[in-house]
Design an enzyme around this catalytic site. Structure first.
Site, short mmCIF file in Angstrom:
data_model
loop_
_atom_site.label_atom_id
_atom_site.label_comp_id
_atom_site.label_asym_id
_atom_site.label_seq_id
_atom_site.Cartn_x
_atom_site.Cartn_y
_atom_site.Cartn_z
N GLY A 46 0.83 -1.19 0.00
CA GLY A 46 0.00 0.00 0.00
C GLY A 46 0.86 1.24 0.00
O GLY A 46 2.02 1.20 0.44
N GLN A 51 3.17 9.94 1.00
CA GLN A 51 4.44 9.22 0.98
C GLN A 51 5.27 9.50 -0.27
O GLN A 51 6.46 9.15 -0.31
CB GLN A 51 4.20 7.71 1.10
N CYS A 93 6.29 0.28 7.34
CA CYS A 93 5.85 1.38 6.51
C CYS A 93 7.00 1.76 5.58
O CYS A 93 8.14 1.85 6.03
CB CYS A 93 5.46 2.57 7.40
N LEU A 94 6.70 1.97 4.30
CA LEU A 94 7.76 2.31 3.34
C LEU A 94 8.42 3.64 3.71
O LEU A 94 9.55 3.89 3.29
CB LEU A 94 7.18 2.39 1.92
N HIS A 135 -4.06 1.29 7.77
CA HIS A 135 -2.74 1.92 7.68
C HIS A 135 -2.75 3.06 6.66
O HIS A 135 -2.27 4.16 6.95
CB HIS A 135 -1.71 0.84 7.30
N GLU A 136 -3.31 2.82 5.47
CA GLU A 136 -3.28 3.84 4.41
C GLU A 136 -4.25 4.99 4.72
O GLU A 136 -3.93 6.15 4.45
CB GLU A 136 -3.59 3.22 3.04
N HIS A 139 -2.63 7.29 7.07
CA HIS A 139 -1.66 8.17 6.40
C HIS A 139 -2.32 9.46 5.91
O HIS A 139 -1.73 10.54 5.99
CB HIS A 139 -1.06 7.49 5.16
ZN LIG Z 1 2.86 3.54 5.67
#
Ligand SMILES: [Zn+2]
Length: 171
Positions: A46, A51, A93-94, A135-136, A139
Site C-alpha cells: 500500500g 508518501q 511502513c515504506l 494503515h493507508e 496516512h
Molecule cells: Zn505507511
C-alpha cells in the site's frame, strides 16, 4: 520517473492531506499510475500520496504486490466506516524503512471511498487487507502506524531514526 518515497521526519507525513475534488481527469489517472509504481518497486502492499510528497487523499493498495490484477485498489477520500474483531501482527511502513513492530488492528474493516471517476463504493477486507485499509487511511489523516505502538517503543524507534539522520543514512 519513479517518485522517491518520503521518509519519516518530513512534515507532509504528519498532516491531514487535501480532499480530492476533481475526478475523471487524465491528470488524476496519471497520478494513480505514478502511485502504483513506487509501491511495486519498493515491494509494498500500500502507498498513500503523502508518501510521495503529495498532500492529497489518495491511496493505492495491492496485497498481492502485482501478482493479481483483481487486488489492485484505489482509494480516494477514504473513510473507515466499520471495524470488527482484532488482529495483532507485524507492521511496517515504506516511509519508515528498516523498522517493524507488532500492531493491534481490527480484523475485518470496511472502507467507504471514491474511485477515479468519483463514484462512491464500500469495500470490506479481512486480515492483511483490513490492516492496509487502516494503515493507508491513517496516512491520509497524518497518522503513522507508530502512533499505535507503546510510547516506550516509539521513543526508542525515534532515537534510532535520529541517529540515522545524523549519520546521513536517512534521506
Ligand atoms: Zn505507511
Amino acid at each position: 520517473m519513479i517518485y522517491p518515497i518520503v521518509k519519516y521526519g518530513d512534515p507532509v507525513l504528519e498532516r491531514e492531506a487535501d480532499t480530492v475534488t476533481e475526478f475523471d481527469t487524465p491528470e488524476l489517472q496519471a497520478f494513480l499510475n505514478d502511485m502504483f509504481e513506487p509501491m511495486y518497486a519498493a515491494k509494498g502492499v500500500g502507498l498513500a500520496a503523502p508518501q510521495i510528497g503529495v498532500s492529497r487523499k489518495v491511496a493505492v493498495i495491492d496485497v498481492s504486490n502485482g501478482e493479481n490484477p483483481d487486488d489492485k485498489l484505489v482509494l480516494i477520500n477514504p473513510r473507515i466506516v466499520r471495524v470488527e474483531g482484532k488482529q495483532v501482527g507485524e507492521e511496517g511502513c515504506l516511509s519508515i524503512p528498516g523498522f517493524r513492530e507488532q500492531v493491534r488492528r481490527g480484523r475485518v474493516v470496511t472502507v467507504l471511498a471514491q474511485n477515479a471517476k468519483g463514484e462512491e463504493f464500500e469495500k470490506t477486507g479481512e486480515d492483511l487487507l483490513a490492516r492496509a485499509f487502516l494503515h493507508e487511511t491513517d496516512h491520509l489523516y497524518g497518522r503513522l502506524y507508530i502512533t499505535h505502538i507503546s510510547t516506550l517503543k516509539r521513543d526508542l524507534m525515534k532515537r534510532k531514526i535520529k541517529k540515522l539522520q545524523r549519520a546521513g543514512d536517512w534521506t
